[in-house]
Scaffold this motif. Structure first.
Motif, short mmCIF file in Angstrom:
data_model
loop_
_atom_site.label_atom_id
_atom_site.label_comp_id
_atom_site.label_asym_id
_atom_site.label_seq_id
_atom_site.Cartn_x
_atom_site.Cartn_y
_atom_site.Cartn_z
N LYS A 1 -9.85 1.63 10.38
CA LYS A 1 -9.24 0.36 10.78
C LYS A 1 -9.10 -0.57 9.58
O LYS A 1 -8.08 -1.20 9.37
N ARG A 2 -10.19 -0.64 8.79
CA ARG A 2 -10.19 -1.53 7.63
C ARG A 2 -9.16 -1.08 6.59
O ARG A 2 -8.43 -1.91 6.02
N LEU A 3 -9.06 0.22 6.36
CA LEU A 3 -8.09 0.73 5.38
C LEU A 3 -6.65 0.51 5.84
O LEU A 3 -5.77 0.23 5.03
N ASN A 4 -6.42 0.63 7.15
CA ASN A 4 -5.07 0.37 7.67
C ASN A 4 -4.66 -1.09 7.48
O ASN A 4 -3.47 -1.39 7.40
N LEU A 5 -5.64 -1.98 7.40
CA LEU A 5 -5.33 -3.39 7.15
C LEU A 5 -5.21 -3.68 5.65
O LEU A 5 -4.31 -4.41 5.23
N LEU A 6 -6.10 -3.12 4.85
CA LEU A 6 -6.17 -3.48 3.43
C LEU A 6 -5.17 -2.73 2.55
O LEU A 6 -4.66 -3.30 1.58
N LEU A 7 -4.91 -1.48 2.86
CA LEU A 7 -4.05 -0.68 1.98
C LEU A 7 -2.61 -1.18 1.90
O LEU A 7 -2.07 -1.29 0.79
N PRO A 8 -1.95 -1.54 2.99
CA PRO A 8 -0.59 -2.09 2.85
C PRO A 8 -0.54 -3.38 2.05
O PRO A 8 0.38 -3.60 1.27
N GLN A 9 -1.54 -4.23 2.21
CA GLN A 9 -1.60 -5.47 1.43
C GLN A 9 -1.77 -5.18 -0.05
O GLN A 9 -1.13 -5.80 -0.90
N ALA A 10 -2.64 -4.22 -0.37
CA ALA A 10 -2.88 -3.87 -1.77
C ALA A 10 -1.63 -3.25 -2.40
O ALA A 10 -1.30 -3.55 -3.55
N ARG A 11 -0.94 -2.40 -1.65
CA ARG A 11 0.29 -1.80 -2.18
C ARG A 11 1.37 -2.85 -2.38
O ARG A 11 2.11 -2.81 -3.37
N SER A 12 1.46 -3.80 -1.47
CA SER A 12 2.43 -4.88 -1.60
C SER A 12 2.15 -5.71 -2.85
O SER A 12 3.06 -6.06 -3.61
N LYS A 13 0.89 -6.02 -3.08
CA LYS A 13 0.51 -6.78 -4.28
C LYS A 13 0.83 -5.99 -5.54
O LYS A 13 1.29 -6.54 -6.53
N SER A 14 0.61 -4.68 -5.49
CA SER A 14 0.92 -3.83 -6.63
C SER A 14 2.41 -3.84 -6.95
O SER A 14 2.81 -3.94 -8.11
N TYR A 15 3.24 -3.74 -5.91
CA TYR A 15 4.69 -3.78 -6.13
C TYR A 15 5.13 -5.12 -6.69
O TYR A 15 5.98 -5.20 -7.58
N LEU A 16 4.53 -6.21 -6.20
CA LEU A 16 4.86 -7.54 -6.69
C LEU A 16 4.46 -7.68 -8.16
O LEU A 16 5.24 -8.20 -8.97
N CYS A 17 3.29 -7.19 -8.51
CA CYS A 17 2.83 -7.27 -9.90
C CYS A 17 3.71 -6.43 -10.81
O CYS A 17 4.00 -6.82 -11.95
N LYS A 18 4.16 -5.27 -10.32
CA LYS A 18 5.04 -4.42 -11.12
C LYS A 18 6.36 -5.14 -11.39
O LYS A 18 6.90 -5.09 -12.49
N ARG A 19 6.87 -5.84 -10.39
CA ARG A 19 8.10 -6.61 -10.56
C ARG A 19 7.90 -7.74 -11.57
O ARG A 19 8.77 -8.00 -12.40
N GLN A 20 6.75 -8.40 -11.52
CA GLN A 20 6.47 -9.47 -12.46
C GLN A 20 6.36 -8.94 -13.88
O GLN A 20 6.78 -9.61 -14.83
N VAL A 21 5.82 -7.74 -14.06
CA VAL A 21 5.75 -7.13 -15.38
C VAL A 21 7.15 -6.87 -15.92
O VAL A 21 7.44 -7.17 -17.09
N SER A 22 8.03 -6.35 -15.08
CA SER A 22 9.39 -6.07 -15.56
C SER A 22 10.13 -7.36 -15.89
O SER A 22 10.89 -7.40 -16.87
N ILE A 23 9.91 -8.42 -15.13
CA ILE A 23 10.52 -9.71 -15.44
C ILE A 23 9.98 -10.26 -16.76
O ILE A 23 10.73 -10.77 -17.60
N ALA A 24 8.67 -10.15 -16.96
CA ALA A 24 8.06 -10.63 -18.20
C ALA A 24 8.54 -9.83 -19.41
O ALA A 24 8.77 -10.39 -20.48
N GLU A 25 8.70 -8.52 -19.24
CA GLU A 25 9.22 -7.69 -20.33
C GLU A 25 10.65 -8.10 -20.68
O GLU A 25 11.02 -8.16 -21.86
#
Length: 103
Positions: free
Chosen positions: A64-88
């Motif tokens: 139950k906990r992983l089903n809640l936390l994993l999508p949020q963590a993946r979303s944050k990862s995608y957002l951070c990856k986008r910010q890296v490409s913008i900064a580059e």
């Protein structure tokens, strides 16, 4: 022959490049932390059952906990990856083509 400063960065350009490089370093740090969190959560769920949809089986509290936390963590990862490409892109934009500085 006279030396020319025409190809050197001005002080404003140099400060913009320094700021962009600092932002890039911070974005890369955030992305690395987000990816580590996703990896940690995936590793926690290695032995758990999955449903047909790919989610973890919610008969356990960890599932139950992983089903809640994993999508949020993946979303944050995608957002951070986008910010890296913008900064580059910003660093590349602020780099003068003849200055010898490689982004």
């Amino acid at each position: 022959h006279e030396m020319s400063d025409d190809f050197n960065l001005s002080s404003a350009e140099q400060s913009a490049l320094t700021k962009a490089a600092t932002n890039l370093a911070a974005a890369r740090k955030d992305f690395t932390a987000a990816e580590a969190e996703v990896s940690r959560l995936v590793q926690m769920g290695v032995g758990l059952r999955h449903t047909k949809s790919g989610d973890f089986d919610e008969r356990s509290s960890l599932g139950k906990r992983l089903n809640l936390l994993l999508p949020q963590a993946r979303s944050k990862s995608y957002l951070c990856k986008r910010q890296v490409s913008i900064a580059e892109a910003t660093v590349k934009e602020n780099t003068h083509p003849f200055s010898g500085v490689i982004a």
